[in-house]
Design a protein around this motif. Structure first.
Motif, PDB file in Angstrom:
ATOM      1  N   PHE A  82       0.837  -1.215   0.000  1.00 30.35           N
ATOM      2  CA  PHE A  82       0.000   0.000   0.000  1.00 30.35           C
ATOM      3  C   PHE A  82       0.865   1.256   0.000  1.00 30.35           C
ATOM      4  O   PHE A  82       0.629   2.197  -0.763  1.00 30.35           O
ATOM      5  N   MET A  83       1.892   1.285   0.843  1.00 30.45           N
ATOM      6  CA  MET A  83       2.736   2.467   0.972  1.00 30.45           C
ATOM      7  C   MET A  83       3.695   2.645  -0.196  1.00 30.45           C
ATOM      8  O   MET A  83       4.225   3.733  -0.415  1.00 30.45           O
ATOM      9  N   ALA A  84       3.922   1.583  -0.960  1.00 31.33           N
ATOM     10  CA  ALA A  84       4.876   1.666  -2.077  1.00 31.33           C
ATOM     11  C   ALA A  84       4.199   1.970  -3.403  1.00 31.33           C
ATOM     12  O   ALA A  84       4.883   2.109  -4.424  1.00 31.33           O
ATOM     13  N   MET A 105      -1.956   3.373  -4.417  1.00 34.88           N
ATOM     14  CA  MET A 105      -3.249   3.061  -3.798  1.00 34.88           C
ATOM     15  C   MET A 105      -3.671   4.189  -2.853  1.00 34.88           C
ATOM     16  O   MET A 105      -2.838   4.750  -2.140  1.00 34.88           O
ATOM     17  N   ASP A 106      -4.955   4.491  -2.847  1.00 37.31           N
ATOM     18  CA  ASP A 106      -5.479   5.579  -2.013  1.00 37.31           C
ATOM     19  C   ASP A 106      -5.959   5.114  -0.657  1.00 37.31           C
ATOM     20  O   ASP A 106      -5.968   5.889   0.311  1.00 37.31           O
ATOM     21  N   ARG A 107      -6.395   3.874  -0.566  1.00 33.82           N
ATOM     22  CA  ARG A 107      -7.050   3.386   0.650  1.00 33.82           C
ATOM     23  C   ARG A 107      -6.725   1.905   0.808  1.00 33.82           C
ATOM     24  O   ARG A 107      -6.562   1.173  -0.156  1.00 33.82           O
ATOM     25  N   LEU A 108      -6.652   1.480   2.061  1.00 38.07           N
ATOM     26  CA  LEU A 108      -6.415   0.075   2.383  1.00 38.07           C
ATOM     27  C   LEU A 108      -7.432  -0.352   3.437  1.00 38.07           C
ATOM     28  O   LEU A 108      -7.598   0.314   4.461  1.00 38.07           O
ATOM     29  N   THR A 157       8.030   3.155   0.576  1.00 32.83           N
ATOM     30  CA  THR A 157       9.224   2.529   0.018  1.00 32.83           C
ATOM     31  C   THR A 157       9.079   2.429  -1.488  1.00 32.83           C
ATOM     32  O   THR A 157       7.992   2.577  -2.046  1.00 32.83           O
ATOM     33  N   ASP A 158      10.178   2.145  -2.145  1.00 28.90           N
ATOM     34  CA  ASP A 158      10.178   1.913  -3.597  1.00 28.90           C
ATOM     35  C   ASP A 158      10.528   0.456  -3.870  1.00 28.90           C
ATOM     36  O   ASP A 158      11.281   0.136  -4.774  1.00 28.90           O
TER      37      ASP A 158
END
Length: 609
Positions: free
Chosen positions: A574-576, A579-582, A600-601
């Motif tokens: 999600f953080m990479a 995406m807008d929502r989890l 992160t990448d």
């Protein structure tokens, strides 16, 4: 009586647990190891299955094929082509001598490492590869009797087999043997088009609607001798898989007057035409076999397994011909599903366990992997530094549906993990199919993959016939391609026929353009409340909000990575990505509320699939 099935050492290794003939648990090792298509012994998947066995003994462990028969095939193939391929044979022989020919010892060593002194050598059984595939398709199916068609690259010897299942019994009637393989033919074209064998075949299938099948006759004249009954032989002058680690030789490329595409090189209309051509030939072979076998056996039910059964376009053509009243396809049709089939074959054929036929099937909607409690989810997210809200079910459906309708891309993580290659509403990324820009956004900013690749729609089962041309009442496992209903199309069939090349990707073809492929096709998943109540509730809420009972459903991962298995992996993905929502269980995370330093990448480190 509990039986553990294991598939390993080729690709997509997995483990499965069967209790008294019923499927209890199954998972691919890649989900735990994070190595896509992991071929290693499925240590973590096995451990999960043993945990699901509880305190009850596991009576047998069954391996999905027979190593000695496979070695016989390799040895006889080398002798048939000698002295060609000697260097490849010489390089591989030490591996076979040290490990594969003594696989009983190797498997016992791996099992002892997981659970010391739990198993003895006498508890270890070996199935045959195609028998494992056929068992995985027939025994969980909702049919008392069925024709079972298995097609893949190769097992020990068989590449295509036809079986008949009746009750708890099943017998293989016909086989086509190596080196003549429809799966290997398709894989050769996969490699020629610059995709990776054993993972890129679905890309070739997705590329095929952009092309014209102008090389069909070339393939039939030079590469495959196809008989009226569907039996076939491949012309080995053009292939290298018998003597080398390559799928084809220089004659293959010369035949089509183009060099093989390098991985990641630009795709051209030629590659789309090549894809369309081998797809057409594949459908010809499969349909001929089905026509002849339906007539010969009189069977009204068909079960499919093996890697070729993941070709959902060909499956749709079988359904459209109405050769059978009912069709059931094993959702883990590749080698991962063979672990389950091996356990089922041992249960019913070796141990004579009676069979119970379940409706709609015995696969629990594919939800056979691990799950996490709400408290476990909250603890994981808290430790990861995530900001989240906990929302009750009724509000969760409504709020998530509203976010999707507003264009938010949403990670959806619920219940037990799916078994097989498809996300079915447990580990999914969701989007609004009405948004013309959503397909490209998902491909480029979320999945980091080629822009041409299509996305599948999930649809409420009761609304499926209103939105799609349904050759069968249900498609619960996303293994059937059909077309968007004419009432929802934006252009005519004539316009679509003239504007379906790679340069025409942005044409809005229907009311749900993000899941409508260039020829109006869609790989559908029908969703019923009794099979997946949480995902059904979300789809129903989205329909109430928008009037549309359809969502984009793609697997929760980025290119080159397996589908996420745990809440920690879901948050990381999600953080990479964009995406807008989890949504994990009842936890809702918004990207705008997260600490940017947690991003992160990691996708750039994933190997291209």
């Amino acid at each position: 009586m509990q039986i553990l099935g294991i598939s390993a050492y080729y690709h997509d290794s997995s483990a499965a647990l069967v209790r008294d003939g019923m499927v209890v648990a199954a998972a691919q090792e890649e989900r735990f190891s994070r190595i896509k298509h992991d071929p290693a012994f499925p240590a973590k998947a096995t451990q999960y299955c043993l945990e699901m066995a509880g305190n009850t003994p596991v009576d047998y462990v069954v391996f999905y094929d027979k190593p000695f028969l496979k070695f016989e095939r390799i040895l006889e193939t080398y002798l048939s082509f000698a002295p060609k391929g000697f260097s490849t044979f010489r390089a591989g022989l030490p591996v076979w001598a040290k490990e594969k020919l003594f696989q009983r010892s190797l498997l016992m060593k791996e099992l002892q490492a997981i659970t010391p002194d739990r198993f003895t050598s006498g508890q270890l059984l070996f199935s045959e590869h195609h028998l494992s595939h056929a068992a995985s398709a027939f025994y969980p199916s909702p049919f008392e009797d069925a024709l079972v068609l298995t097609m893949d690259g190769v097992g020990e010897w068989a590449t295509t087999s036809v079986a008949i299942g009746h009750g708890a019994d099943m017998k293989i009637l016909h086989e086509i043997n190596f080196p003549h393989s429809l799966g290997l033919l398709y894989s050769a074209f996969t490699a020629y088009a610059g995709f990776k064998v054993n993972s890129g075949e679905y890309k070739l299938m997705g590329l095929s609607p952009y092309g014209r099948p102008r090389f069909v006759q070339t393939i039939l004249d030079h590469l495959i001798d196809l008989k009226p009954d569907g039996s076939f032989r491949l012309n080995q002058r053009y292939f290298s898989y018998c003597t080398d680690l390559k799928m084809f030789n220089s004659r293959f490329a010369e035949l089509f007057r183009e060099p093989a595409r390098a991985p990641e090189a630009p795709l051209t209309q030629f590659h789309a035409d090549i894809a369309a051509s081998v797809q057409h030939v594949t459908e010809m072979v499969v349909l001929r076999i089905c026509r002849v076998m339906a007539k010969e056996t009189g069977q009204k039910n068909l079960c499919l397994a093996g890697g070729v059964a993941l070709n959902c376009v060909a499956n749709g053509k079988i359904a459209a011909e109405e050769l059978f009243e009912n069709i059931w396809i094993q959702p883990a049709s590749g080698d991962s599903g063979a672990a389950l089939g091996a356990a089922l074959a041992a249960s019913h054929l070796h141990l004579k366990t009676p069979r119970s036929v379940l409706k709609p099937d015995a696969m629990a909607s594919g939800a056979l992997g691990p799950e996490f409690s709400q408290s476990e989810i909250e603890d994981t997210l808290t430790r990861a530094g995530a900001k989240f809200s906990v929302i009750p079910d009724r509000d969760l459906w409504r709020d998530t549906a509203a976010a999707l309708a507003d264009g938010e891309v949403t990670g959806w993580f619920q219940g037990r993990m799916e078994f097989g290659p498809r996300a079915l509403g447990q580990r999914s990324i969701l989007g609004d199919p009405r948004d013309p820009a959503m397909q490209k956004k998902l491909n480029l900013k979320i999945k980091f993959r080629e822009s041409f690749r299509p996305f599948a729609p999930s649809v409420l089962a009761e609304d499926a016939a209103d939105w799609f041309d349904m050759p069968l009442p249900d498609s619960p496992y996303m293994l059937l391609v059909t077309t968007v209903a004419e009432k929802h199309r934006k252009i005519t069939a004539e316009e679509a026929e003239t504007r379906h090349g790679l340069g025409d990707q942005d044409i809005q073809r229907s009311d749900i353009p993000a899941v409508t492929h260039t020829n109006f096709s869609a790989r559908i998943q029908t969703v019923r409340h009794e099979n997946n109540p949480r995902y059904y509730a979300l789809l129903h809420a989205f329909k109430e909000k928008t009037g549309c009972p359809v969502l984009i459903n793609t697997s929760f991962n980025v290119r080159g990575e397996p589908i996420v298995a745990s809440p920690a992996e879901a948050f990381r993905c999600f953080m990479a990505t964009g995406m807008d929502r989890l949504v994990i269980g009842n936890c809702v995370l918004k990207k705008t509320e997260q600490n940017p330093s947690l991003a992160t990448d990691y996708h750039v480190h994933q190997e291209a699939d």
